[in-house]
Design a protein around this motif. Structure first.
Motif, PDB file in Angstrom:
ATOM      1  N   PRO A 393       0.819  -1.228   0.000  1.00 15.22           N
ATOM      2  CA  PRO A 393       0.000   0.000   0.000  1.00 15.22           C
ATOM      3  C   PRO A 393       0.847   1.270   0.000  1.00 15.22           C
ATOM      4  N   ALA A 394       2.167   1.139   0.159  1.00 15.20           N
ATOM      5  CA  ALA A 394       3.031   2.313   0.202  1.00 15.20           C
ATOM      6  C   ALA A 394       3.804   2.529  -1.098  1.00 15.20           C
ATOM      7  N   ARG A 395       3.458   1.758  -2.144  1.00 16.34           N
ATOM      8  CA  ARG A 395       4.110   1.883  -3.455  1.00 16.34           C
ATOM      9  C   ARG A 395       5.630   1.644  -3.377  1.00 16.34           C
ATOM     10  N   LEU A 396       6.057   0.720  -2.553  1.00 13.68           N
ATOM     11  CA  LEU A 396       7.480   0.425  -2.431  1.00 13.68           C
ATOM     12  C   LEU A 396       7.891  -0.686  -3.397  1.00 13.68           C
ATOM     13  N   LEU A 397       9.178  -0.975  -3.430  1.00 11.92           N
ATOM     14  CA  LEU A 397       9.727  -2.073  -4.224  1.00 11.92           C
ATOM     15  C   LEU A 397      10.278  -3.114  -3.248  1.00 11.92           C
ATOM     16  N   PRO A 398       9.417  -3.984  -2.730  1.00 10.91           N
ATOM     17  CA  PRO A 398       9.857  -4.925  -1.684  1.00 10.91           C
ATOM     18  C   PRO A 398      11.033  -5.795  -2.087  1.00 10.91           C
ATOM     19  N   GLN A 399      11.071  -6.250  -3.341  1.00  9.22           N
ATOM     20  CA  GLN A 399      12.192  -7.092  -3.762  1.00  9.22           C
ATOM     21  C   GLN A 399      13.517  -6.342  -3.656  1.00  9.22           C
ATOM     22  N   GLN A 400      13.526  -5.100  -4.134  1.00 11.42           N
ATOM     23  CA  GLN A 400      14.748  -4.306  -4.095  1.00 11.42           C
ATOM     24  C   GLN A 400      15.196  -4.074  -2.659  1.00 11.42           C
ATOM     25  N   LEU A 401      14.229  -3.783  -1.795  1.00 10.22           N
ATOM     26  CA  LEU A 401      14.554  -3.581  -0.385  1.00 10.22           C
ATOM     27  C   LEU A 401      15.152  -4.845   0.219  1.00 10.22           C
ATOM     28  N   LEU A 402      14.567  -5.983  -0.112  1.00  8.86           N
ATOM     29  CA  LEU A 402      15.061  -7.265   0.402  1.00  8.86           C
ATOM     30  C   LEU A 402      16.515  -7.490  -0.015  1.00  8.86           C
ATOM     31  N   TRP A 403      16.817  -7.270  -1.281  1.00  9.56           N
ATOM     32  CA  TRP A 403      18.176  -7.514  -1.766  1.00  9.56           C
ATOM     33  C   TRP A 403      19.184  -6.604  -1.065  1.00  9.56           C
ATOM     34  N   HIS A 404      18.825  -5.338  -0.892  1.00  8.61           N
ATOM     35  CA  HIS A 404      19.743  -4.415  -0.227  1.00  8.61           C
ATOM     36  C   HIS A 404      19.966  -4.822   1.228  1.00  8.61           C
ATOM     37  N   GLN A 406      19.573  -7.850   2.604  1.00  6.25           N
ATOM     38  CA  GLN A 406      20.341  -9.098   2.653  1.00  6.25           C
ATOM     39  C   GLN A 406      21.824  -8.857   2.383  1.00  6.25           C
ATOM     40  N   ALA A 407      22.119  -7.874   1.567  1.00  4.95           N
ATOM     41  CA  ALA A 407      23.514  -7.559   1.245  1.00  4.95           C
ATOM     42  C   ALA A 407      24.148  -6.605   2.253  1.00  4.95           C
ATOM     43  N   GLY A 408      23.381  -6.202   3.250  1.00  2.00           N
ATOM     44  CA  GLY A 408      23.901  -5.266   4.237  1.00  2.00           C
ATOM     45  C   GLY A 408      24.007  -3.854   3.722  1.00  2.00           C
ATOM     46  N   GLU A 409      23.312  -3.548   2.630  1.00  2.00           N
ATOM     47  CA  GLU A 409      23.355  -2.212   2.022  1.00  2.00           C
ATOM     48  C   GLU A 409      22.191  -1.382   2.574  1.00  2.00           C
ATOM     49  N   PHE A 410      22.294  -1.003   3.832  1.00  3.92           N
ATOM     50  CA  PHE A 410      21.172  -0.360   4.506  1.00  3.92           C
ATOM     51  C   PHE A 410      20.934   1.069   4.027  1.00  3.92           C
ATOM     52  N   GLU A 411      21.988   1.761   3.671  1.00  3.29           N
ATOM     53  CA  GLU A 411      21.800   3.124   3.161  1.00  3.29           C
ATOM     54  C   GLU A 411      21.084   3.107   1.820  1.00  3.29           C
ATOM     55  N   GLN A 412      21.387   2.099   0.985  1.00  2.81           N
ATOM     56  CA  GLN A 412      20.657   1.969  -0.279  1.00  2.81           C
ATOM     57  C   GLN A 412      19.186   1.644  -0.018  1.00  2.81           C
ATOM     58  N   ALA A 413      18.922   0.836   1.014  1.00  4.63           N
ATOM     59  CA  ALA A 413      17.535   0.552   1.372  1.00  4.63           C
ATOM     60  C   ALA A 413      16.832   1.823   1.831  1.00  4.63           C
ATOM     61  N   ARG A 414      17.552   2.676   2.542  1.00  6.20           N
ATOM     62  CA  ARG A 414      16.965   3.953   2.947  1.00  6.20           C
ATOM     63  C   ARG A 414      16.608   4.795   1.733  1.00  6.20           C
ATOM     64  N   GLU A 447      18.521  -1.446  12.081  1.00 12.13           N
ATOM     65  CA  GLU A 447      19.917  -1.180  11.767  1.00 12.13           C
ATOM     66  C   GLU A 447      20.116   0.298  11.433  1.00 12.13           C
ATOM     67  N   LEU A 448      19.180   0.878  10.684  1.00 15.24           N
ATOM     68  CA  LEU A 448      19.293   2.300  10.349  1.00 15.24           C
ATOM     69  C   LEU A 448      19.155   3.173  11.586  1.00 15.24           C
ATOM     70  N   ARG A 449      18.230   2.806  12.472  1.00 11.09           N
ATOM     71  CA  ARG A 449      18.092   3.576  13.711  1.00 11.09           C
ATOM     72  C   ARG A 449      19.369   3.513  14.533  1.00 11.09           C
ATOM     73  N   ALA A 450      19.961   2.310  14.613  1.00 14.01           N
ATOM     74  CA  ALA A 450      21.205   2.170  15.370  1.00 14.01           C
ATOM     75  C   ALA A 450      22.317   3.002  14.739  1.00 14.01           C
ATOM     76  N   ARG A 451      22.393   2.977  13.410  1.00 14.42           N
ATOM     77  CA  ARG A 451      23.437   3.749  12.733  1.00 14.42           C
ATOM     78  C   ARG A 451      23.207   5.246  12.915  1.00 14.42           C
ATOM     79  N   ASP A 452      21.932   5.658  12.827  1.00 11.26           N
ATOM     80  CA  ASP A 452      21.635   7.080  13.023  1.00 11.26           C
ATOM     81  C   ASP A 452      21.983   7.516  14.440  1.00 11.26           C
ATOM     82  N   ALA A 453      21.668   6.648  15.413  1.00  9.97           N
ATOM     83  CA  ALA A 453      21.999   6.976  16.800  1.00  9.97           C
ATOM     84  C   ALA A 453      23.503   7.063  16.986  1.00  9.97           C
ATOM     85  N   GLU A 454      24.240   6.129  16.347  1.00 11.95           N
ATOM     86  CA  GLU A 454      25.698   6.145  16.428  1.00 11.95           C
ATOM     87  C   GLU A 454      26.261   7.396  15.770  1.00 11.95           C
ATOM     88  N   ALA A 455      25.687   7.753  14.602  1.00  6.74           N
ATOM     89  CA  ALA A 455      26.153   8.953  13.907  1.00  6.74           C
ATOM     90  C   ALA A 455      25.856  10.209  14.727  1.00  6.74           C
TER      91      ALA A 455
END
Length: 517
Positions: A393-404, A406-414, A447-455
């Motif tokens: 319902p949010a017009r996202l690309l779930p597959q793309q998010l999943l791949w990022h 799984q690859a640990g590419e959290f900024e790309q997921a953001r 993971e993004l929240r933790a990274r943002d808190a660390e930053a």
């Protein structure tokens, strides 16, 4: 916003949000039982952080007696909410205890032991609330610790505060429960219709909006009649009751706004950007109790349902009540119970045990049986069927998010709008490969929240370091200035001494030798 949209003709036409699912509902199995008070347990555990933002600070000490309704906290900042004693009690402990959370981790809590003395305190009642200005009403909401009781837990006063340059045009009170089993909002509307309407009126006055609406599902015919009758009895003509199609997750804030107005909250934006404020019906009831009764948020209605308990029902439970206490009032578990979930089957999460407390965000306790729980099949590779994107319902690309993720590419997921995910679970429900997409997205967000808190912590440390370096440089400059002044003074003193010696010599030369006199 064009002129047609600015008229806010809600209910005269419905729009569709993208995606969504048509799910079988199980609400009637818990609506049949009358709403009952769950009683006062001997021990209550109250998590300090029961709101989005910062946790309040304890304002009590171990061994201190407290009265029902007494404030237990002080706010560290405005982005927080107060916590109150649900009963007359003694503070038994202040420490870390397990609370309902997907992580299963412990949190800072205040533990109360019921003392059976029935002492209580309330705030002054504002029965003539319409005679008070918005700031007075808003202060009462703050003092009562009201948060978004639909599950968001956003401090209510922050959504009611005026925003500079953004006049609010519509108040939308959400009674459209979208999870299949949860019926706490429906029974609230059945039991407290007048209070709900008055709470809506109070919030509308605080906001100064042009229109106020209560949205319910189109299958809630009895609720519609009850609310309309109550509106006539208290002359709440300015509050309109509207029904929306029962398509999951139409109870989501952004989806409900789109269904009713045709407006879409932009990515990274919030409903007030469109001049709309959305609150849950339980929040409206809490505002009513805070203003007219002087009562803080010390309880909430919880649905106890699922085919794993003997009696499906709704209970009004004090905040901090053990979940096992509610299960016992529902007749306990039967032999078919297999999984305990807090929240609904779509957006909820499993609990390891039931010795956990009710929080302000606990709307449902669900005991599922084998047929309700997915069979433990292995996660299969993604076949790129696109079903997840179709139902999102949010017009996202779930597959793309999943791949990022799984690859640990959290900024790309953001960058692919992971934070716009409302965690409805539609993608995981529709996935033929049994990929737990919702779990992946929650992990990515965490993971993004933790990274943002660390930053943020690193930025604060850097700022402190730079401030210290600036102070040291200023101190060094001041020291150098003092030394320079001292050297100049010494140099000036030496010159003066030389002049004085020369003058003395000249004077001595003018004096004749005594033998010559």
């Amino acid at each position: 916003m064009n002129d047609e949209q600015s008229e806010l003709r809600v209910g005269h036409r419905f729009w569709r949000f993208p995606g969504g699912l048509k799910l079988r509902h199980w609400k009637k199995i818990s609506i049949g039982e009358a709403l009952a008070f769950a009683g006062v347990p001997e021990r209550l555990v109250l998590a300090l952080k029961q709101n989005v933002g910062e946790a309040p600070e304890p304002a009590v000490e171990i061994g201190q007696p407290v009265a029902r309704g007494e404030r237990l906290t002080r706010l560290g900042s405005g982005f927080s909410a107060h916590l109150h004693a649900p009963c007359s009690a003694v503070v038994e402990d202040i420490g870390r205890y397990p609370v309902p959370h997907p992580s299963g981790l412990e949190a800072d809590c205040i533990v109360l032991r019921h003392d059976h003395e029935e002492r209580s305190v309330t705030m002054p009642h504002l029965v003539d609330w319409w005679r008070h200005d918005a700031s007075e009403l808003l202060e009462r909401v703050i003092e009562a610790g009201v948060v978004g009781l639909g599950g968001a837990l956003f401090p209510t006063h922050l959504k009611l505060e005026p925003r500079r340059g953004l006049p609010m045009r519509m108040l939308l009170v959400n009674g459209a429960e979208c999870e299949p089993y949860i019926s706490c909002d429906e029974i609230l509307m059945r039991m407290y219709p007048q209070e709900l309407l008055i709470g809506t009126q109070i919030m509308a006055q605080i906001l100064g909006v042009e229109a106020a609406f209560i949205a319910i599902e189109d299958q809630m015919g009895a609720v519609e009649q009850i609310l309309r009758q109550a509106a006539v009895e208290i002359e709440a003509d300015e509050v309109e009751i509207v029904k929306v199609p029962t398509i999951y997750p139409e109870g989501g804030e952004r989806q409900l706004i789109q269904v009713l107005t045709g407006l879409e909250v932009p990515s990274g934006g919030i409903p007030p950007d469109l001049g709309i404020v959305c609150h849950n019906v339980a929040t409206a009831l809490a505002v009513y109790r805070a203003v007219l009764k002087g009562e803080p948020v010390i309880s909430r209605i919880v649905t106890v349902s699922g085919r794993g308990v003997e009696i499906q029902r709704n209970l009004e439970a004090l905040i901090g009540t053990p979940i096992r206490h509610l299960v016992a009032l529902a007749g306990g578990y039967n032999e078919r119970a297999r999984r305990l979930v807090v929240g609904g089957p779509m957006m909820g999460y499993a609990l390891a045990h039931d010795d956990l407390p009710v929080t302000k965000g606990t709307n449902c306790i669900l005991a599922l049986i084998d047929k309700d729980v997915d069979r433990p099949v292995p996660e299969l590779p993604c076949i790129r069927c696109g079903e997840c994107a179709r139902v999102c319902p949010a017009r996202l690309l779930p597959q793309q998010l999943l791949w990022h993720i799984q690859a640990g590419e959290f900024e790309q997921a953001r960058e692919h709008a992971l934070n716009d995910c409302i965690e409805c679970g539609c993608c995981a429900y529709a996935c033929p490969s049994q990929i737990p997409l919702l779990d992946y997205y929650r992990h990515g967000k965490g993971e993004l929240r933790a990274r943002d808190a660390e930053a943020a912590a690193a930025a604060r440390a850097k700022a402190r370091f730079e401030d210290r370096q600036a102070r040291l440089a200023a101190d060094e400059a001041a020291r150098e200035a003092r030394l320079q002044a001292r050297h100049e003074a010494l140099a000036q003193g030496d010159k003066a001494a030389q002049i004085e010696a020369a003058v003395a010599r000249a004077r001595a030369a003018r004096v004749r030798d005594p033998e010559e006199v």
